[in-house]
Scaffold this active site. Structure first.
Site, PDB file in Angstrom:
ATOM      1  N   TRP A  31       4.173 -33.381  18.075  1.00  0.00           N
ATOM      2  CA  TRP A  31       3.524 -32.068  18.033  1.00  0.00           C
ATOM      3  C   TRP A  31       3.175 -31.753  16.583  1.00  0.00           C
ATOM      4  O   TRP A  31       3.966 -32.040  15.688  1.00  0.00           O
ATOM      5  CB  TRP A  31       4.467 -31.007  18.599  1.00  0.00           C
ATOM      6  CG  TRP A  31       3.781 -29.725  18.917  1.00  0.00           C
ATOM      7  CD1 TRP A  31       3.802 -28.587  18.160  1.00  0.00           C
ATOM      8  CD2 TRP A  31       2.964 -29.432  20.048  1.00  0.00           C
ATOM      9  NE1 TRP A  31       3.060 -27.601  18.763  1.00  0.00           N
ATOM     10  CE2 TRP A  31       2.525 -28.103  19.939  1.00  0.00           C
ATOM     11  CE3 TRP A  31       2.563 -30.172  21.158  1.00  0.00           C
ATOM     12  CZ2 TRP A  31       1.714 -27.491  20.866  1.00  0.00           C
ATOM     13  CZ3 TRP A  31       1.763 -29.565  22.091  1.00  0.00           C
ATOM     14  CH2 TRP A  31       1.343 -28.244  21.944  1.00  0.00           C
ATOM     15  N   PHE A  66      11.706 -29.804  19.550  1.00  0.00           N
ATOM     16  CA  PHE A  66      12.871 -29.539  20.384  1.00  0.00           C
ATOM     17  C   PHE A  66      13.554 -30.839  20.804  1.00  0.00           C
ATOM     18  O   PHE A  66      14.780 -30.893  20.926  1.00  0.00           O
ATOM     19  CB  PHE A  66      12.453 -28.732  21.626  1.00  0.00           C
ATOM     20  CG  PHE A  66      13.620 -28.274  22.463  1.00  0.00           C
ATOM     21  CD1 PHE A  66      14.365 -27.172  22.088  1.00  0.00           C
ATOM     22  CD2 PHE A  66      13.976 -28.953  23.615  1.00  0.00           C
ATOM     23  CE1 PHE A  66      15.450 -26.747  22.852  1.00  0.00           C
ATOM     24  CE2 PHE A  66      15.049 -28.539  24.387  1.00  0.00           C
ATOM     25  CZ  PHE A  66      15.788 -27.435  24.002  1.00  0.00           C
ATOM     26  N   VAL A  90       7.399 -26.772  13.207  1.00  0.00           N
ATOM     27  CA  VAL A  90       7.263 -25.655  14.138  1.00  0.00           C
ATOM     28  C   VAL A  90       6.598 -24.525  13.361  1.00  0.00           C
ATOM     29  O   VAL A  90       7.168 -24.002  12.412  1.00  0.00           O
ATOM     30  CB  VAL A  90       8.638 -25.200  14.678  1.00  0.00           C
ATOM     31  CG1 VAL A  90       8.451 -24.092  15.712  1.00  0.00           C
ATOM     32  CG2 VAL A  90       9.414 -26.363  15.259  1.00  0.00           C
ATOM     33  N   GLU A  94       3.036 -15.959  17.661  1.00  0.00           N
ATOM     34  CA  GLU A  94       3.110 -14.524  17.928  1.00  0.00           C
ATOM     35  C   GLU A  94       4.308 -14.138  18.791  1.00  0.00           C
ATOM     36  O   GLU A  94       4.531 -12.959  19.039  1.00  0.00           O
ATOM     37  CB  GLU A  94       1.817 -14.077  18.622  1.00  0.00           C
ATOM     38  CG  GLU A  94       0.596 -14.240  17.743  1.00  0.00           C
ATOM     39  CD  GLU A  94      -0.691 -13.855  18.451  1.00  0.00           C
ATOM     40  OE1 GLU A  94      -0.655 -13.493  19.643  1.00  0.00           O
ATOM     41  OE2 GLU A  94      -1.741 -13.925  17.798  1.00  0.00           O
ATOM     42  N   THR A  95       5.080 -15.131  19.245  1.00  0.00           N
ATOM     43  CA  THR A  95       6.219 -14.829  20.111  1.00  0.00           C
ATOM     44  C   THR A  95       7.514 -15.306  19.468  1.00  0.00           C
ATOM     45  O   THR A  95       7.508 -15.980  18.438  1.00  0.00           O
ATOM     46  CB  THR A  95       6.057 -15.528  21.481  1.00  0.00           C
ATOM     47  OG1 THR A  95       6.193 -16.945  21.293  1.00  0.00           O
ATOM     48  CG2 THR A  95       4.717 -15.200  22.112  1.00  0.00           C
ATOM     49  N   HIS A  97       9.348 -17.598  20.534  1.00  0.00           N
ATOM     50  CA  HIS A  97       9.519 -19.019  20.820  1.00  0.00           C
ATOM     51  C   HIS A  97       9.913 -19.795  19.562  1.00  0.00           C
ATOM     52  O   HIS A  97      10.800 -20.649  19.586  1.00  0.00           O
ATOM     53  CB  HIS A  97       8.204 -19.569  21.412  1.00  0.00           C
ATOM     54  CG  HIS A  97       8.245 -21.006  21.751  1.00  0.00           C
ATOM     55  ND1 HIS A  97       7.660 -21.969  20.960  1.00  0.00           N
ATOM     56  CD2 HIS A  97       8.784 -21.653  22.804  1.00  0.00           C
ATOM     57  CE1 HIS A  97       7.849 -23.150  21.515  1.00  0.00           C
ATOM     58  NE2 HIS A  97       8.524 -22.991  22.631  1.00  0.00           N
ATOM     59  N   PHE A 122      17.700 -33.116   8.508  1.00  0.00           N
ATOM     60  CA  PHE A 122      16.787 -32.088   9.017  1.00  0.00           C
ATOM     61  C   PHE A 122      15.545 -32.052   8.135  1.00  0.00           C
ATOM     62  O   PHE A 122      15.545 -31.441   7.067  1.00  0.00           O
ATOM     63  CB  PHE A 122      17.500 -30.734   9.015  1.00  0.00           C
ATOM     64  CG  PHE A 122      16.694 -29.595   9.585  1.00  0.00           C
ATOM     65  CD1 PHE A 122      16.723 -29.326  10.940  1.00  0.00           C
ATOM     66  CD2 PHE A 122      15.932 -28.775   8.764  1.00  0.00           C
ATOM     67  CE1 PHE A 122      16.006 -28.252  11.476  1.00  0.00           C
ATOM     68  CE2 PHE A 122      15.203 -27.716   9.280  1.00  0.00           C
ATOM     69  CZ  PHE A 122      15.237 -27.455  10.645  1.00  0.00           C
ATOM     70  N   ARG A 136       3.293 -28.591   2.398  1.00  0.00           N
ATOM     71  CA  ARG A 136       4.634 -29.174   2.306  1.00  0.00           C
ATOM     72  C   ARG A 136       4.701 -30.580   2.915  1.00  0.00           C
ATOM     73  O   ARG A 136       5.759 -31.178   2.993  1.00  0.00           O
ATOM     74  CB  ARG A 136       5.630 -28.249   3.002  1.00  0.00           C
ATOM     75  CG  ARG A 136       5.850 -26.967   2.222  1.00  0.00           C
ATOM     76  CD  ARG A 136       6.325 -25.817   3.078  1.00  0.00           C
ATOM     77  NE  ARG A 136       6.590 -24.638   2.273  1.00  0.00           N
ATOM     78  CZ  ARG A 136       5.648 -23.812   1.805  1.00  0.00           C
ATOM     79  NH1 ARG A 136       4.377 -24.035   2.062  1.00  0.00           N
ATOM     80  NH2 ARG A 136       5.981 -22.763   1.082  1.00  0.00           N
TER      81      ARG A 136
END
Length: 158
Positions: A31, A66, A90, A94-95, A97, A122, A136
């Site tokens: 993703w 995830f 990630v 707007e949410t 999530h 990480f 980045r």
């Protein structure tokens, strides 16, 4: 703390351990692939630059950030793997999530590291925008993939 003038991948390479005999797994999210591919390239090239052998770098793709925790666990449970580097991105939406995913991934990666008593790094960006992510991932703020690789190498020296 990041700023418009700081290269975030400014790290010291003093006293790095010999990693020529170590095996690394890089687990990368598909993703936000423009970002994660750049992170992967940075991590891979940095491992080679500081002594890892090409044949000792194993790559695994997972669908999204995830899934990094399970991908990391699959790699960490292999006794021949010395360190796992998790790379993802990630981007704030707007949410809420974003909050749930980021917290789950951070907790999951930490738990894998503790469970298998080996470095599980990480290397997940959590920017507000695509532009911040690219900054980045090889842009004006350096490459978090480079930093993740150096962190894995340094942790093997502990």
């Amino acid at each position: 703390m990041s700023s418009a003038l700081k290269n975030l991948s400014d790290f010291t390479t003093d006293n790095l351990p010999d990693v020529s005999g170590k095996t690394f797994a890089i687990v990368v999210s598909e993703w936000n692939t423009d970002v994660t591919h750049a992170l992967y390239t940075g991590a891979y090239d940095t491992l080679l630059k500081y002594g890892a052998k090409e044949e000792n770098i194993i790559s695994a793709k997972v669908p999204g950030s995830f899934e990094l925790s399970l991908g990391a666990q699959k790699m960490a449970q292999q006794t021949n793997i010395d360190a796992v580097i998790c790379l993802g991105c990630v981007i704030q939406g707007e949410t809420r999530h974003f909050d749930f995913i980021c917290q789950a991934v951070a907790d999951g990666i930490t738990n894998v590291s503790l469970k298998y008593d080996k470095p599980v790094i990480f290397g997940v960006l959590t920017p507000n925008t695509q532009e911040q992510a690219m900054d980045r991932a090889g842009g004006k703020h350096g490459n978090k993939g480079d930093e993740a690789a150096i962190t894995a190498i340094k942790m093997l020296g502990i």
